[in-house]
Design a protein around this motif. Sequence first.
Motif, PDB file in Angstrom:
ATOM      1  N   LYS B   4       7.028  -4.999  -1.293  1.00 25.02           N
ATOM      2  CA  LYS B   4       6.831  -3.981  -2.330  1.00 25.02           C
ATOM      3  C   LYS B   4       7.015  -4.596  -3.701  1.00 25.02           C
ATOM      4  CE  LYS B   4       7.998   0.292   0.029  1.00 25.02           C
ATOM      5  NZ  LYS B   4       8.818   1.517  -0.075  1.00 25.02           N
ATOM      6  N   LYS B   5       6.728  -5.865  -3.753  1.00 20.21           N
ATOM      7  CA  LYS B   5       6.913  -6.611  -4.986  1.00 20.21           C
ATOM      8  C   LYS B   5       6.325  -5.932  -6.212  1.00 20.21           C
ATOM      9  CE  LYS B   5       7.055 -11.567  -3.986  1.00 20.21           C
ATOM     10  NZ  LYS B   5       6.321 -12.821  -4.229  1.00 20.21           N
ATOM     11  N   ASN B   6       5.152  -5.379  -6.047  1.00 14.91           N
ATOM     12  CA  ASN B   6       4.414  -4.910  -7.217  1.00 14.91           C
ATOM     13  C   ASN B   6       4.556  -3.423  -7.513  1.00 14.91           C
ATOM     14  OD1 ASN B   6       3.269  -7.440  -7.889  1.00 14.91           O
ATOM     15  ND2 ASN B   6       1.889  -7.219  -6.153  1.00 14.91           N
ATOM     16  N   LYS B  55      13.918  -7.812  -1.957  1.00 18.93           N
ATOM     17  CA  LYS B  55      12.501  -7.461  -1.853  1.00 18.93           C
ATOM     18  C   LYS B  55      11.586  -8.583  -2.340  1.00 18.93           C
ATOM     19  CE  LYS B  55      12.967  -2.466  -2.721  1.00 18.93           C
ATOM     20  NZ  LYS B  55      12.608  -1.372  -3.652  1.00 18.93           N
ATOM     21  N   GLY B  56      12.172  -9.569  -2.991  1.00 20.94           N
ATOM     22  CA  GLY B  56      11.367 -10.663  -3.514  1.00 20.94           C
ATOM     23  C   GLY B  56      10.883 -10.416  -4.934  1.00 20.94           C
ATOM     24  N   MET B  57      11.354  -9.329  -5.516  1.00 22.52           N
ATOM     25  CA  MET B  57      10.955  -8.993  -6.879  1.00 22.52           C
ATOM     26  C   MET B  57      11.621  -9.925  -7.877  1.00 22.52           C
ATOM     27  SD  MET B  57      11.142  -4.996  -7.806  1.00 22.52           S
ATOM     28  CE  MET B  57      10.085  -4.012  -6.770  1.00 22.52           C
ATOM     29  N   ASN B  72      10.088 -12.499 -10.367  1.00 27.37           N
ATOM     30  CA  ASN B  72       9.284 -13.288  -9.447  1.00 27.37           C
ATOM     31  C   ASN B  72       7.829 -12.831  -9.448  1.00 27.37           C
ATOM     32  OD1 ASN B  72       9.225 -15.438  -7.773  1.00 27.37           O
ATOM     33  ND2 ASN B  72      10.057 -14.393  -5.995  1.00 27.37           N
ATOM     34  N   ILE B  73       7.527 -11.893 -10.332  1.00 29.43           N
ATOM     35  CA  ILE B  73       6.160 -11.392 -10.456  1.00 29.43           C
ATOM     36  C   ILE B  73       5.812 -11.271 -11.926  1.00 29.43           C
ATOM     37  CG2 ILE B  73       5.688 -10.083  -8.347  1.00 29.43           C
ATOM     38  CD1 ILE B  73       7.161  -7.732  -9.712  1.00 29.43           C
ATOM     39  N   PRO B  74       4.572 -11.633 -12.252  1.00 24.92           N
ATOM     40  CA  PRO B  74       4.153 -11.534 -13.655  1.00 24.92           C
ATOM     41  C   PRO B  74       4.108 -10.080 -14.097  1.00 24.92           C
ATOM     42  CG  PRO B  74       2.601 -12.858 -12.365  1.00 24.92           C
ATOM     43  CD  PRO B  74       3.513 -12.187 -11.403  1.00 24.92           C
TER      44      PRO B  74
END
Lengths: 127, 127
Positions: B4-6, B55-57, B72-74
């Motif tokens: 659910k990174k984004n 979550k890797g966010m 971890n996300i633009p």
Amino acid sequence: MKNKKNTPTTAELEILNVLWEDEPRSVKEIHKELSKVKNVGYTTTLKIMQNMTAKGMLDRKPEGKCHLYFTNIPKTDTQQNLINRLVDSAFGGSASSLVMQLLGNKKTSEKELNEIKRIIEEIEKNQ
Amino acid sequence: MKNKKNTPTTAELEILNVLWEDEPRSVKEIHKELSKVKNVGYTTTLKIMQNMTAKGMLDRKPEGKCHLYFTNIPKTDTQQNLINRLVDSAFGGSASSLVMQLLGNKKTSEKELNEIKRIIEEIEKNQ
DNA sequence: TTTTTATTACGAAAATTGTCGTATATATTT
DNA sequence: AAATATATACGACAATTTTCGTAATAAAAA
């Protein structure tokens, strides 16, 4: 009940979309539409619509043995509210920044781009 | 853990916004920023940031006795994702319909409007 | 080396949303 | 009237998110 008329949840928005298309309608009809694209029980749809009525989002009137529901807020109001929230929460309050992001996206088709340009011209005329 | 990174939640987005401004930063610093506009406990901020890491966010690296967190996300990926979701859920998939709504809004300032027009021209040039 | 302080880990409760089963009520049919 | 069908009401559970108290850990000071 808190006034959350203009900030529907995901499930609520799905129901609003069906109603805005053609209202008033019965729970049965709404549920039939939702079932086309979603697995959901009848009482789930009913419950959400009852919640929405309690929040003031929907209203209803008796019609024969059932109820006909209709929206209590204009579609554009809700859309505007959702946009404003997005602009504030993810674009630092800058609408132009949102548009820039939207236009820079490859998924915005040529057709859409032309349509947007047309809108801009329209606005300029009336200025 | 699901990906659910984004699609950050409200509280997560608030933290992302602070980080995107200047990263990496410690929980303490993030919480200090959030406290300026929101009443929230330190461990609440910490917990959400830990959730986001799971979550890797976010990601983090040790720095002295504490951890420095970074996204971890633009920012643009998240913005794009949020716009797309709004376009689909509230504007029937039509981006131009969203822009129209935005431009028709009185709250979009003259300055913003001009900025948007400039963007359109920019896009046209590169076509 | 104790004591204090700062940071993180963890568990659990509250709030919100989405889900549906079952019960109740009302009408329709037999 | 009894049985059947249809629609609504209601309660409860599950999932997710937000919240924070308390415990554990590690560093710094006394």
